[in-house]
Design an enzyme around this catalytic site. Structure first.
Site, PDB file in Angstrom:
ATOM      1  N   GLY A  91      19.268  39.863  32.329  1.00 31.18           N
ATOM      2  CA  GLY A  91      19.189  40.620  33.883  1.00 31.18           C
ATOM      3  C   GLY A  91      18.020  41.359  33.911  1.00 31.18           C
ATOM      4  O   GLY A  91      17.082  40.949  33.403  1.00 31.18           O
ATOM      5  N   SER A 110      16.272  40.826  26.770  1.00 37.01           N
ATOM      6  CA  SER A 110      15.263  40.095  27.554  1.00 37.01           C
ATOM      7  C   SER A 110      15.693  39.984  28.893  1.00 37.01           C
ATOM      8  O   SER A 110      16.788  40.285  29.254  1.00 37.01           O
ATOM      9  CB  SER A 110      15.039  38.728  26.676  1.00 37.01           C
ATOM     10  OG  SER A 110      16.141  37.970  26.856  1.00 37.01           O
ATOM     11  N   LYS A 111      14.709  39.211  29.668  1.00 29.58           N
ATOM     12  CA  LYS A 111      15.053  38.719  30.791  1.00 29.58           C
ATOM     13  C   LYS A 111      16.494  37.904  30.895  1.00 29.58           C
ATOM     14  O   LYS A 111      17.153  38.004  31.914  1.00 29.58           O
ATOM     15  CB  LYS A 111      13.797  37.972  31.391  1.00 29.58           C
ATOM     16  CG  LYS A 111      12.718  38.387  31.500  1.00 29.58           C
ATOM     17  CD  LYS A 111      11.740  37.699  32.273  1.00 29.58           C
ATOM     18  CE  LYS A 111      10.139  38.099  32.466  1.00 29.58           C
ATOM     19  NZ  LYS A 111       9.677  37.832  31.495  1.00 29.58           N
ATOM     20  N   ARG A 112      17.043  37.276  29.995  1.00 27.02           N
ATOM     21  CA  ARG A 112      18.267  36.746  30.009  1.00 27.02           C
ATOM     22  C   ARG A 112      19.321  37.724  30.374  1.00 27.02           C
ATOM     23  O   ARG A 112      20.326  37.169  30.857  1.00 27.02           O
ATOM     24  CB  ARG A 112      18.603  36.063  28.685  1.00 27.02           C
ATOM     25  CG  ARG A 112      17.827  34.736  28.326  1.00 27.02           C
ATOM     26  CD  ARG A 112      18.414  34.135  27.030  1.00 27.02           C
ATOM     27  NE  ARG A 112      17.980  35.215  25.915  1.00 27.02           N
ATOM     28  CZ  ARG A 112      18.951  35.568  25.216  1.00 27.02           C
ATOM     29  NH1 ARG A 112      20.436  35.328  25.399  1.00 27.02           N
ATOM     30  NH2 ARG A 112      18.918  36.358  24.264  1.00 27.02           N
TER      31      ARG A 112
END
Ligand code: GLU
Length: 493
Positions: free
Chosen positions: A258, A254-256
């Protein structure tokens, strides 16, 4: 054996950017089509009208093109099985939903949202399955006609058969579902909008899709879809469900973790060749100890059977490594094309030189070609061409605090400044003339690098000198002479 021609599709919902997971799904399908001489179809799944945008469709197409995945049929370009945007196929879905209704395989459900919520809560409270309880299945024809005449809104629900199902997945083998796994599900909403699982079946059948390659998270959908194929009496395509992509911490990527959208990777200076190479390895391997592939090599080597059924972990280090590999393979022309935009972004005053295809630009890019990992490093790496800072430069102070370094630096600066017509040859002759004074090896080359760049790292001297010399007419470039003068000013006697 008379095999059906390979027709695969990528079916994005245009609700945002193209992410790594979607790009990998597209790639597996595209590689399979190209490997088998089949067709790759782009179908836009935009029935969720609140979330779908044309802007997103454009971005997804742009990113697919950047990755080099071309499609044989799709919106705009058309094909024999269009339209390829689901929002343009409403009549087709409606007709097919009505067919199931007429055949008694689906029924109208007049329950309101509030009633459905209450039923679900009641079932939960009594620890029963939350499946729809079939209230409207029991309505008599008269009751139905009355409600229709009164204009009561209704959905169309699929009557789920009470059977076990087994899917023979090309990657996962037999996947089994017990009877009662699903309750009767809606195929057409009360506003007339068909749901994803229904549209997909109708489209995959009518578009003669032979193989559906997609991510594992779609498996629960696949059960609904095979029930619908059965209800229509259609032969389903072959299914292949690739495993999820995880981040380094083994949670779903996920965006977490990067960058996850293809566009972000592009902006960060990754090459499309490296992205494609890396995405292919996310869950596929050839069974050989091999990781570097060009796109034609991937097409040749790809097979669905070699997609893994265990999760793939996104490894940024490997992607970076591959990016370096693919950077080194670029021809001058390719390097110019991909590198120049990064150069201009960092140093806008280079725009006219780039527009003129000035050979200096290519020389500057080539200077870093063997060193950089990402194109976005160009700004930082080439900073020294336009900035030369010795005052307050702690690194230089420490380096030139050493007597031999200082002496070598001074002497070279003086000799270089004495040269009338500075060319790479005359430069080297002047700089190396201090060998006669006994300077050699590291005591020669490290001071020279420090003198020229104001740092202890940077490109090869042999590549850098011609760039500095030939860039003398670029006003923003700090000339070799100016570097030498500044050096003497700061470190001179
Ligand atoms: N529109 C679906 C998605 O974006 C496609 C799933 C499928 O391949 O059937 O997830």
């Amino acid at each position: 054996m008379n095999q059906k021609p390979v027709r695969v599709r990528f079916a994005p919902s245009p609700t945002g950017h193209l992410h790594v997971g979607g790009a990998r799904t597209a790639l597996f399908n595209w590689l399979y089509a190209r490997n088998r001489g089949g067709k790759f179809i782009l179908r836009i799944e935009d029935t969720d009208q609140a979330r779908s945008t044309l802007e997103s469709e454009k971005m997804v197409k742009h990113d697919l093109r950047w990755l080099g995945m071309d499609w044989d049929e799709g919106p705009e370009i058309g094909g024999d099985f269009g339209p390829y945007r689901q929002s343009e196929r409403m009549e087709i879905y409606k007709k097919h939903a009505e067919q199931l209704l007429a055949e008694g395989k689906a029924y109208r459900c007049f329950c309101t949202d509030a009633e459905l919520t209450a039923k679900r809560e009641q079932a939960e409270a009594e620890s029963r399955s939350p499946h729809y309880d079939g209230t409207c299945l029991k309505l008599s024809e008269t009751e139905i006609q009355e409600k229709l005449a009164a204009g009561v809104p209704f959905t169309i629900r699929f009557k789920v058969p009470d059977n076990a199902y087994t899917l023979y997945d090309m990657i996962r083998g037999a996947v089994h579902w017990e009877p009662g796994t699903l309750g009767d599900f809606i195929i057409l909403r009360s506003d007339g909008m068909p749901v994803y699982n229904f549209c997909v079946v109708v489209d995959d059948h009518l578009m003669e899709i032979s193989h559906v390659i997609r991510a594992e998270e779609h498996l629960p959908n696949t059960l609904r879809q095979i029930m619908l194929y059965e209800a229509f009496g259609w032969k389903p395509p072959k299914f292949a469900h690739a495993s999820l992509i995880l981040g380094q911490d083994r949670s779903k990527l996920s965006k977490r973790h990067g960058a996850t959208s293809v566009g972000q990777f592009k902006e960060e200076g990754y090459l499309s060749e490296a992205m494609v190479n890396y995405l292919a390895l996310l869950g596929w391997n050839e069974g050989k100890d091999r990781e570097e592939y060009t796109i034609p090599e991937l097409i040749k080597a790809f097979s669905v059977k070699r997609i893994n059924n265990s999760p793939a972990v996104f490894d940024m280090d490997k992607l970076n490594w591959l990016n370096g590999i693919h950077l080194r393979k670029l021809t001058d022309e390719q390097l110019f094309e991909v590198g120049a935009p990064f150069l201009v972004a960092a140093f806008p005053f280079l725009t006219p030189l780039v527009a003129d295809h000035n050979p200096w630009i290519l020389a500057a890019l080539n200077m870093e070609k063997n060193k950089m990992v990402l194109l976005s490093e160009l700004g930082e790496r080439l900073q020294f061409l336009f900035h030369y800072e010795l005052k307050g430069n702690e690194e230089m102070r420490a380096f030139f605090a050493e007597e031999t370094h200082l002496a070598a630096g001074r002497l070279m600066a003086e000799r270089i400044l004495a040269v009338k017509d500075l060319t790479p040859d005359s430069f080297w002759e002047a700089a190396m003339s201090i060998k006669e004074e006994g300077f050699k090896g590291k005591a020669l080359f490290h001071p020279l690098r420090a003198l020229l760049t104001g740092t202890l790292s940077g490109p090869e001297l042999n590549a850098m000198v011609p760039v500095l010399v030939s860039g003398a007419n670029i006003p923003e470039l700090v000339s070799i002479q100016d570097r030498c003068r500044k050096f003497i000013e700061v470190f001179g006697r």
